[in-house]
Scaffold this active site. Structure first.
Site, PDB file in Angstrom:
ATOM      1  N   PHE A 138      44.439  42.330  36.407  1.00 35.65           N
ATOM      2  CA  PHE A 138      45.062  43.490  36.204  1.00 35.65           C
ATOM      3  C   PHE A 138      44.038  44.504  36.489  1.00 35.65           C
ATOM      4  CE2 PHE A 138      46.126  47.216  33.311  1.00 35.65           C
ATOM      5  CZ  PHE A 138      47.198  47.346  33.924  1.00 35.65           C
ATOM      6  N   HIS A 139      44.608  45.761  37.136  1.00 36.36           N
ATOM      7  CA  HIS A 139      43.639  46.799  37.622  1.00 36.36           C
ATOM      8  C   HIS A 139      44.423  48.193  37.589  1.00 36.36           C
ATOM      9  CE1 HIS A 139      45.017  45.094  41.287  1.00 36.36           C
ATOM     10  NE2 HIS A 139      44.820  46.296  41.649  1.00 36.36           N
TER      11      HIS A 139
END
Length: 141
Positions: A99-100
């Site tokens: 996740f980013h």
């Protein structure tokens, strides 16, 4: 979950791979995107490996987004941008399954298009209400 197998972002977090770091603390690492939309395009990742926003533990969400907020202000200020675009892909179009958040400096008439591909309208109030009801039901599960 920590240390995703063959995860580029986990390698950057662990200093096994180069990344132009902008910020780091005990919760997140922020670094320049290797293929930026504009100079200053920064990625903010949790130190722990979680593939999607829905995979982040609830107690992590608030502190993570506090850092995203701070980094967004720094990107706007540091790049002398009029604003920013802050977004995340969740599985679809997510090139790295860690996740980013993307923090992209924006200016009027900068040419950025295409993030919200074809937009349309609901056929009417009945369709919009039916979709809203489906989402309310999913929230109640």
């Amino acid at each position: 979950m920590t240390g995703g197998v063959d995860c580029i972002f986990c390698d950057i977090v662990a200093d096994r791979r180069e990344g132009h770091r902008v910020f780091e603390d005990e919760r997140v690492v922020a670094f320049l995107d290797a293929r930026p939309l504009f100079p200053g395009h920064t990625l903010v990742v949790p130190r722990e490996h979680h593939e999607t926003l829905t995979g982040l533990p609830a107690e992590t969400v608030g502190p993570f987004f506090e850092r995203v907020q701070r980094i967004t202000a720094a990107v706007e200020s540091g790049m002398e941008a009029a604003g920013s675009f802050v977004a995340a892909n969740n599985r679809i179009s997510q090139s790295v399954p860690h996740f980013h958040m993307h923090v992209v400096p924006r200016n009027p008439k900068d040419g950025l298009r295409g993030f919200f591909w074809p937009r349309s309208r609901y056929a009417g109030e009945d369709e919009a209400e039916a979709v809203a009801a489906r989402l309310r039901s999913a929230l109640g599960e």
